[in-house]
Design a protein around this motif. Sequence first.
Motif, short mmCIF file in Angstrom:
data_model
loop_
_atom_site.label_atom_id
_atom_site.label_comp_id
_atom_site.label_asym_id
_atom_site.label_seq_id
_atom_site.Cartn_x
_atom_site.Cartn_y
_atom_site.Cartn_z
N ALA A 119 0.83 -1.20 0.00
CA ALA A 119 0.00 0.00 0.00
C ALA A 119 0.87 1.26 0.00
CB ALA A 119 -0.93 -0.02 1.21
N LEU A 120 1.95 1.21 0.76
CA LEU A 120 2.90 2.33 0.79
C LEU A 120 3.45 2.59 -0.61
CD1 LEU A 120 4.87 4.25 2.50
CD2 LEU A 120 6.44 2.31 2.43
N GLY A 121 3.89 1.51 -1.28
CA GLY A 121 4.46 1.65 -2.62
C GLY A 121 3.47 2.18 -3.63
N ALA A 122 2.22 1.70 -3.58
CA ALA A 122 1.20 2.17 -4.51
C ALA A 122 0.95 3.66 -4.33
CB ALA A 122 -0.09 1.38 -4.33
N ALA A 123 0.86 4.11 -3.07
CA ALA A 123 0.62 5.52 -2.80
C ALA A 123 1.79 6.38 -3.26
CB ALA A 123 0.35 5.73 -1.31
N LEU A 124 3.01 5.94 -3.01
CA LEU A 124 4.18 6.72 -3.42
C LEU A 124 4.32 6.74 -4.94
CD1 LEU A 124 6.83 5.70 -0.73
CD2 LEU A 124 5.43 7.77 -0.85
N ALA A 125 3.96 5.65 -5.59
CA ALA A 125 3.98 5.64 -7.06
C ALA A 125 2.97 6.65 -7.61
CB ALA A 125 3.67 4.23 -7.58
N ARG A 126 1.80 6.72 -7.00
CA ARG A 126 0.82 7.73 -7.42
C ARG A 126 1.37 9.14 -7.18
NH1 ARG A 126 -2.82 3.80 -4.91
NH2 ARG A 126 -4.21 2.92 -6.51
N ALA A 127 2.05 9.32 -6.05
CA ALA A 127 2.65 10.63 -5.77
C ALA A 127 3.67 11.00 -6.83
CB ALA A 127 3.29 10.63 -4.38
N LEU A 128 4.53 10.04 -7.21
CA LEU A 128 5.53 10.32 -8.24
C LEU A 128 4.87 10.64 -9.57
CD1 LEU A 128 8.42 7.74 -7.63
CD2 LEU A 128 8.34 10.18 -7.07
N ALA A 129 3.81 9.93 -9.91
CA ALA A 129 3.11 10.22 -11.16
C ALA A 129 2.60 11.65 -11.16
CB ALA A 129 1.95 9.22 -11.35
N HIS A 132 5.68 14.10 -11.37
CA HIS A 132 6.25 14.14 -12.71
C HIS A 132 5.31 14.83 -13.70
CE1 HIS A 132 8.87 10.39 -11.59
NE2 HIS A 132 9.26 11.50 -10.99
N ALA A 133 4.01 14.70 -13.48
CA ALA A 133 3.04 15.37 -14.36
C ALA A 133 3.19 16.88 -14.27
CB ALA A 133 1.62 14.95 -14.01
N ALA A 134 3.67 17.37 -13.13
CA ALA A 134 3.90 18.81 -12.95
C ALA A 134 5.28 19.22 -13.41
CB ALA A 134 3.71 19.18 -11.48
N ARG A 135 5.99 18.28 -14.08
CA ARG A 135 7.33 18.53 -14.61
C ARG A 135 8.32 18.85 -13.49
NH1 ARG A 135 7.46 18.80 -19.94
NH2 ARG A 135 9.45 19.92 -19.94
N VAL A 136 8.18 18.12 -12.38
CA VAL A 136 9.08 18.26 -11.23
C VAL A 136 9.69 16.90 -10.95
CG1 VAL A 136 9.21 18.80 -8.76
CG2 VAL A 136 7.72 20.15 -10.25
N LEU A 137 10.98 16.88 -10.64
CA LEU A 137 11.64 15.65 -10.20
C LEU A 137 11.90 15.76 -8.71
CD1 LEU A 137 14.30 15.13 -13.01
CD2 LEU A 137 11.98 14.22 -12.86
N HIS A 138 11.74 14.65 -8.00
CA HIS A 138 11.99 14.70 -6.56
C HIS A 138 13.48 14.78 -6.26
CE1 HIS A 138 12.16 13.81 -2.32
NE2 HIS A 138 10.84 13.99 -2.25
N HIS A 186 22.51 9.33 -10.74
CA HIS A 186 22.81 10.38 -9.78
C HIS A 186 24.29 10.70 -9.79
CE1 HIS A 186 19.11 10.32 -6.99
NE2 HIS A 186 19.38 11.59 -7.22
N LEU A 187 25.10 9.67 -9.95
CA LEU A 187 26.55 9.84 -9.85
C LEU A 187 27.14 10.56 -11.04
CD1 LEU A 187 27.35 6.27 -8.48
CD2 LEU A 187 26.93 8.37 -7.20
N GLU A 188 26.36 10.71 -12.11
CA GLU A 188 26.83 11.46 -13.27
C GLU A 188 26.58 12.95 -13.10
OE1 GLU A 188 25.88 9.92 -17.18
OE2 GLU A 188 25.12 8.10 -16.25
N GLY A 189 25.79 13.33 -12.11
CA GLY A 189 25.46 14.73 -11.92
C GLY A 189 24.00 14.99 -12.20
N SER A 190 23.54 16.18 -11.83
CA SER A 190 22.11 16.49 -11.88
C SER A 190 21.54 16.45 -13.29
CB SER A 190 21.87 17.87 -11.27
OG SER A 190 22.57 18.87 -12.01
N ARG A 191 22.34 16.72 -14.32
CA ARG A 191 21.80 16.75 -15.68
C ARG A 191 21.43 15.36 -16.18
NH1 ARG A 191 25.56 21.30 -18.77
NH2 ARG A 191 25.05 23.03 -17.36
N ALA A 192 21.95 14.33 -15.51
CA ALA A 192 21.64 12.96 -15.93
C ALA A 192 20.40 12.42 -15.25
CB ALA A 192 22.84 12.05 -15.64
N VAL A 193 19.84 13.14 -14.28
CA VAL A 193 18.70 12.65 -13.52
C VAL A 193 17.43 12.80 -14.35
CG1 VAL A 193 17.30 13.05 -11.46
CG2 VAL A 193 19.78 13.16 -11.31
N VAL A 194 16.63 11.74 -14.38
CA VAL A 194 15.39 11.71 -15.16
C VAL A 194 14.27 11.21 -14.26
CG1 VAL A 194 16.55 11.39 -17.38
CG2 VAL A 194 15.96 9.39 -15.99
N ALA A 195 13.06 11.13 -14.81
CA ALA A 195 11.92 10.67 -14.01
C ALA A 195 12.14 9.26 -13.48
CB ALA A 195 10.65 10.74 -14.85
N ALA A 196 12.76 8.40 -14.28
CA ALA A 196 13.01 7.02 -13.84
C ALA A 196 13.98 6.97 -12.66
CB ALA A 196 13.54 6.18 -15.00
#
Length: 753
Positions: A119-129, A132-138, A186-196
């Motif tokens: 249940a925790l994972g499902a809720a957090l996955a919905r939060a990430l969706a 990301h829909a707001a074009r924000v990365l955590h 992450h280790l490549e730097g912030s420009r390599a970070v994506v939604a995945a």
Amino acid sequence: MPEPLAGPPRTAGPYRLLGALGSGGMGEVYLARRTGAAAAGLVAVKTVRQDLDLTPEFRTRFRREIDSARAVRSPYAAALVDGDAEAALPWLATEYVAGPSLAEAVARTGPLPAEAVRALGAALARALADVHAARVLHRDLKPGNVLLAADGPRLIDFGIAQAFDATALTTAGLVVGTPGFMAPEHLEGSRAVVAATDVFCLGAVLCFAATGRGPFDDQELAAVVYRISRADADPATLAALPGGLRETVTACLALDPADRPAPQDLVARLAGPPCVWPDGVRALLAEHEEAARRCEAAAEAAVPAAPQRPVRPPLVPHAPTQLGNASGVPMQPVQPAPPAPRRSRRKAVLAGAVAFLAAAAIGVAVALPQFTKGTDGKDSGAEAVSAASPGAAPARVVPPYGNGAHNGEFGRAARERSTRPAGWSPWNAKLPGGAGVCVLAGETLVCGGPQGGATALRAATGRTLWSVPALGKVPGARVDTPAVAGGTVYVPGSGGVTAVDLATGKEQWVLKAPSGTFLNGMEVSGGILYVVWFAAEDESGARIAAHRADTGHERLWQTTAGDVNGHPLVHDGRLYLSSASTVHAFDIRSGKEAARRPGLMCGFLLAHKDALFCALALHQGVTVLDARTLEQRKVIAPGTTVAAAPVVGDRNVLVVQGERELAGYDAGSGEQLWADPVQDGRPLLTGDRALIVTVDRVYAYGLDRGGQQGDGKSYSGHPWSSSGASIPPHALAAGQVVFLAYRDGTVLSGYAP
């Protein structure tokens, strides 16, 4: 967990600050409510530290992050309510979630059941969706950034980590993230970070929730980074995941971002019944709700008090981002390297890992786990921790010396009958080999032996439940103080520390003393086990080390000092120890020595507010030191020969037992408030009264004016001849009763006035 603010009312923008939630390298976090809007909801207000250089670039970036976070609308994320980047001290307000972080919940109650993790994972996955829909990365999804509310989890700090952390870091070409909960890119730097990238971190978080361990946990930071760079999760940890979760977590931890499931796919994989938290988590929810009510009540009372430092949140592994670097050391930027020829992704990841380690070595520029003051570092009262098994109701722990500050304050709860062990009546018992210091955990009294080991007694009757021998015995060494936290008993012995289950005494793990050393002291505070190893055969003195308390084997840091001895004291981010000639203070996050006071030895070392009180048996007076600098402020009772450990607590009264009288002093000014001709007693504090334990009775004295209150409670009918009719060296109070332990093995429990 919020703590009421002292002093005059304080505001941030239109918000009245009610309580302190935490602090970090770049700011403070407060519980607050909009002024003039009693019906409005509570918020968490984050403010920037006053001493920071707030450049126009910082304010611009801060404003952008407020705007992007405001765009996120999700029932599974704590919404941003308001913010002002142009204020003298920029601030932002988010929805307040009255519940523990996932990090705190697992540290205090154990891993979550499989159904709750799904249940925790499902809720957090919905939060990430939604994020990301707001074009924000955590960019920093970890157990500390997941709060557990009564109706399910909430994701916090989305987009905000970039404003506070990345401002100082990404502009210097560094890495933002938390070791153990980062993705390879992450280790490549912030420009390599994506939604995945957030999906990879979610997989690591779910692994932690279900097992209590991250998938890349290792004793060395370099090993963690290397394993992340290869997405090489620990097979044993993955194998411990319940069926179904194992496949989902493994998919999230794929090396290539393109191979990871999308948040929407995770929602389908983890679909199931609504979230139901186990009993232990629900008890933590009640604690947080009650703490918020206390803050509001204190603010309504508006009683002026002396200013105090912001209270830091409980120390737990993988603690929340706290607005800055974890080290407390100014960050030293690493200059970006000149452009290089295009390389393969694997080479880029490994190069990023090297840069990551370089950053960690010179400035800890990544958000390392925060090691700060924990609940057992409170100035007064006993702490509530989880019971012997995950999911059980929390057991109230009454630690030795009253609390983590070692100042003898057991709090008003010590006089409340509701905290008495069920079915209690006066009793006595005899432990073979002698008794050391005892700690009360719910219905169980755990007593150490003079040379280590521990015996658990039923607190209501004195009946032995289990006994664990000491791990090694060094002649003359005294390691007599066990600790209890999270349903685990930490049993000391000269040869190391044995962790056992509180309910059964069954061994969980063993931390052995390094070759050529023996254990000389131990303390458990906020999820961290601090040990003092003494080297007997050479002149290297002592080694002081910090280990994760849940496993014992992950060493966080180690340092050396002189011939320090005695029980370590952890208070307000520092670890204090005394040698025969020097008092030392170490930073609990790094192990580095923060201050020292030569020419002073403390047989009794206790903390109160921003001061340390130092005394030595049969020496005159109590020396007061500044807790940060260890500079001497004053000597209280300079003409009194100290006969027992002094105590100081909630009423700001220092009680000193001398050879001829018992006296109370104002802990701030040092002025004597009262004196009574009481000889040969051991004082304890219970709010507004002092309990004085003598050879055969316990007396109550008022703290404001002194004077005995009523008749003392005797222990008639107990075998005093076996204890030599002496004052007990150790005592604790709970539920209108006292528990006394003697070195010959006699343990007694009787009424307290």
